[in-house]
Enzyme design. Structure first.
Site, mmCIF file in Angstrom:
data_model
loop_
_atom_site.group_PDB
_atom_site.id
_atom_site.type_symbol
_atom_site.label_atom_id
_atom_site.label_comp_id
_atom_site.label_asym_id
_atom_site.label_seq_id
_atom_site.Cartn_x
_atom_site.Cartn_y
_atom_site.Cartn_z
ATOM 1 C CB SER A 65 36.596 9.185 12.568
ATOM 2 O OG SER A 65 35.633 8.232 12.954
ATOM 3 C CE1 TYR A 110 34.383 9.745 7.916
ATOM 4 C CE2 TYR A 110 34.502 8.145 9.696
ATOM 5 C CZ TYR A 110 34.288 9.428 9.265
ATOM 6 O OH TYR A 110 33.965 10.407 10.174
ATOM 7 C CE LYS A 127 37.105 11.695 9.299
ATOM 8 N NZ LYS A 127 37.204 13.150 9.021
HETATM 9 P P1 NAI Z 1 28.116 17.288 8.824
HETATM 10 O O1 NAI Z 1 27.641 16.518 7.649
HETATM 11 O O2 NAI Z 1 27.114 18.086 9.577
HETATM 12 O O3 NAI Z 1 29.314 18.267 8.430
HETATM 13 C C1 NAI Z 1 30.164 18.053 7.375
HETATM 14 C C2 NAI Z 1 30.084 19.248 6.457
HETATM 15 O O4 NAI Z 1 31.082 19.125 5.433
HETATM 16 C C3 NAI Z 1 28.745 19.369 5.740
HETATM 17 O O5 NAI Z 1 28.144 20.616 6.033
HETATM 18 C C4 NAI Z 1 29.083 19.207 4.277
HETATM 19 O O6 NAI Z 1 28.278 19.997 3.398
HETATM 20 C C5 NAI Z 1 30.537 19.636 4.243
HETATM 21 N N1 NAI Z 1 31.253 19.075 3.096
HETATM 22 C C6 NAI Z 1 31.166 17.812 2.613
HETATM 23 N N2 NAI Z 1 31.950 17.663 1.534
HETATM 24 C C7 NAI Z 1 32.563 18.862 1.329
HETATM 25 C C8 NAI Z 1 33.498 19.331 0.378
HETATM 26 N N3 NAI Z 1 33.949 18.525 -0.588
HETATM 27 N N4 NAI Z 1 33.945 20.605 0.470
HETATM 28 C C9 NAI Z 1 33.478 21.425 1.450
HETATM 29 N N5 NAI Z 1 32.562 21.040 2.361
HETATM 30 C C10 NAI Z 1 32.116 19.770 2.318
HETATM 31 O O7 NAI Z 1 28.814 16.221 9.802
HETATM 32 P P2 NAI Z 1 29.768 16.394 11.077
HETATM 33 O O8 NAI Z 1 29.510 15.232 11.947
HETATM 34 O O9 NAI Z 1 29.686 17.742 11.641
HETATM 35 O O10 NAI Z 1 31.209 16.147 10.434
HETATM 36 C C11 NAI Z 1 32.321 16.997 10.632
HETATM 37 C C12 NAI Z 1 33.578 16.168 10.598
HETATM 38 O O11 NAI Z 1 33.670 15.364 11.767
HETATM 39 C C13 NAI Z 1 33.696 15.205 9.415
HETATM 40 O O12 NAI Z 1 35.031 15.195 8.943
HETATM 41 C C14 NAI Z 1 33.360 13.865 10.031
HETATM 42 O O13 NAI Z 1 33.910 12.803 9.320
HETATM 43 C C15 NAI Z 1 33.977 14.031 11.405
HETATM 44 N N6 NAI Z 1 33.489 13.115 12.431
HETATM 45 C C16 NAI Z 1 32.262 13.283 12.979
HETATM 46 C C17 NAI Z 1 31.840 12.423 13.978
HETATM 47 C C18 NAI Z 1 30.559 12.621 14.658
HETATM 48 O O14 NAI Z 1 30.323 11.904 15.681
HETATM 49 N N7 NAI Z 1 29.694 13.513 14.209
HETATM 50 C C19 NAI Z 1 32.663 11.292 14.412
HETATM 51 C C20 NAI Z 1 33.960 11.257 13.827
HETATM 52 C C21 NAI Z 1 34.337 12.127 12.852
#
Ligand code: NAI
Length: 296
Positions: free
Chosen positions: A152, A165, A169
């Site tokens: 990130s 975080y 990351k």
């Molecule tokens: P999101 O919340 O839609 O997706 C994350 C998913 O991970 C969720 O569906 C959640 O249920 C699942 N999850 C959480 N803890 C878990 C666990 N212990 N075991 C299995 N599954 C688990 O959010 P998003 O944005 O799609 O995030 C995806 C990745 O991208 C994350 O690692 C986030 O930190 C990273 N990220 C996202 C950014 C953005 O602009 N959306 C920016 C930088 C990084």
């Protein structure tokens, strides 16, 4: 569709929604068999549900693809092993791991509780380790594999209120860099993506840009990096809103002292030490050491 994943098996953690779901759907559309892993909790990691993973699997099945759901948490060693076992038991191999599961527990540094540090490190950093190690062993056997870790901008460049975080990351960058070096002789590549997308984790912070930042924009680069066509490894990419860019860690030309300098000499030369002209991007720690050796 020239770039395809037929006969390949992919694990996408956190693919019940957001970015992971977009990756899983496109992988399946291009022929991969996919383990859709999602714990199904809240954005801060509380609770669990089968609903998220099931929904992605249903969408893949409805459009003729192959996928299985996994509801295990990545945050434990056993969870990671179970996720990889799901791939091996259901589909017999694992070619691709996209470590994408994530949660947020934002707090300014003085207020951050140990529990909030642990929870975030457990899911992002240790979570990626838990899934990747058993997958790596299987990939090493078969002489092929592709890892993608999710970093990130909060870690790469810093962001207010996200020490836990950001640390997790950037830890992933180190994990990926070393894995890329160790994996190179086994046909295993490892890269990092720093996405920018409108998901439930970012819906309150993107403001007016949100509409331009659909997760689908990140997917083409993510999937290229885990494809056979890509030989890129040990690199970091940023993707969001249709802008695809490489992020790298460079070393400035610096300033060389013939003997141990007094602190005052550092103060005098701090601009030369910091100056970005003539920087290099070392390929490994050994590469940096070789470059220093040449200077010496
Ligand atoms: P999101 O919340 O839609 O997706 C994350 C998913 O991970 C969720 O569906 C959640 O249920 C699942 N999850 C959480 N803890 C878990 C666990 N212990 N075991 C299995 N599954 C688990 O959010 P998003 O944005 O799609 O995030 C995806 C990745 O991208 C994350 O690692 C986030 O930190 C990273 N990220 C996202 C950014 C953005 O602009 N959306 C920016 C930088 C990084």
């Amino acid at each position: 569709m020239r770039i395809r994943f037929d006969d390949q098996v992919a694990i996408v953690t956190g693919s019940g929604g957001g970015l992971g779901k977009s990756y899983a759907l496109e992988l399946a559309r291009r022929g991969a068999r996919v383990v859709v892993n999602d714990l199904g909790g809240a954005p801060d990691g509380a609770g669990r549900s089968t609903r998220f993973a099931d929904q992605t699997v249903k969408e893949i099945s409805d459009s003729g693809g192959q996928a299985v759901a996994s509801y295990d948490t990545v945050a434990t060693l056993e969870g990671g092993e179970a996720i990889v076992k799901a791939a091996l038991d259901s589909f017999g191999r694992v070619d691709i791991v996209i470590n994408n599961a994530g949660i947020l527990r934002d707090k300014t540094f003085p207020k951050l509780q140990a529990e909030e540090l642990d929870a975030v490190l457990d899911v992002h950093l240790k979570g990626a380790f838990h899934v990747s190690q058993p997958a790596y062993r299987a990939m090493k056997e078969q002489g092929y594999g592709r890892f993608l870790f999710t970093a990130s901008a909060a870690g790469l460049f810093g962001n207010f209120g996200q020490t836990n975080y950001g640390a997790a990351k950037m830890g992933l960058v180190g994990l990926s860099n070393v894995l890329a070096i160790e994996g190179s002789k086994h046909g295993i590549a490892s890269n990092v993506i720093a996405p920018i997308a409108n998901t439930r984790l970012t819906e309150t912070i993107l403001g007016g840009m949100a509409a331009r930042l659909a997760p689908g924009f990140v997917t083409p680069l993510a999937l290229y990096l885990v494809s056979r066509e890509s030989t890129v490894t040990r690199e970091i990419y940023s993707a969001g809103g249709g802008r695809y860019a490489r992020v790298f860690i460079g070393l400035t030309k610096g300033w060389q002292s013939p003997e141990v300098p007094p602190i005052e000499e550092i103060a005098k030369n701090i601009d030369a030490i910091r100056h970005e002209d003539g920087y290099v991007v070392p390929e490994s720690a050994v590469d940096e050491l070789k470059q220093l050796g040449r200077t010496l």
